[in-house]
Design a protein around this motif. Sequence first.
Motif, short mmCIF file in Angstrom:
data_model
loop_
_atom_site.label_atom_id
_atom_site.label_comp_id
_atom_site.label_asym_id
_atom_site.label_seq_id
_atom_site.Cartn_x
_atom_site.Cartn_y
_atom_site.Cartn_z
N ARG A 102 -0.94 -95.25 51.67
CA ARG A 102 -0.32 -95.88 52.84
C ARG A 102 1.21 -95.85 52.77
O ARG A 102 1.87 -95.72 53.80
CB ARG A 102 -0.77 -97.34 52.97
N GLY A 135 -1.15 -102.54 61.32
CA GLY A 135 -1.41 -101.17 61.71
C GLY A 135 -0.15 -100.37 61.99
O GLY A 135 -0.20 -99.14 62.12
N ASN A 152 3.09 -97.21 56.12
CA ASN A 152 2.18 -96.99 57.25
C ASN A 152 0.95 -97.87 57.11
O ASN A 152 0.66 -98.39 56.03
CB ASN A 152 1.77 -95.52 57.33
N SER A 153 0.22 -98.02 58.20
CA SER A 153 -1.02 -98.81 58.21
C SER A 153 -0.80 -100.17 57.57
O SER A 153 -1.58 -100.60 56.71
CB SER A 153 -2.14 -98.04 57.48
#
Length: 119
Positions: A66, A15, A83-84
């Motif tokens: 992402r 995450g 990201n993520s």
Amino acid sequence: QVQLVESGGGLVQAGGSLRLSCAASGSIFSIDAMGWYRQVPGKQREFLAAVTSGGTTSYADSVKGRFTISRNNAKNTVYLQMNSLKPEDTGVYYCAASYSVIPNFVHYWGQGTQVTVSS
């Protein structure tokens, strides 16, 4: 010859985010595309993202939405904002440079930087 040096890898929780950088030096005047690949043990190196000198980007489906690739031509540097992050994003991340089109042709590789995503 072109030298590529990656930085920014490390350990992050699922995450979370990381930003990789790749600085190019040497005979870079003819380099057009730069990109990022990922490799895990026992598997082929996998294309992730590429950007041309004009700013056109392309992404693998696995990272689209992402990851974001960007390029600073004045600094001869390409970035990968991740990201993520997921545990399956774990691997060694390689910077690539091409006189042509990535992923069709890669002429230079960086030494790689490890990214580990914990669950």
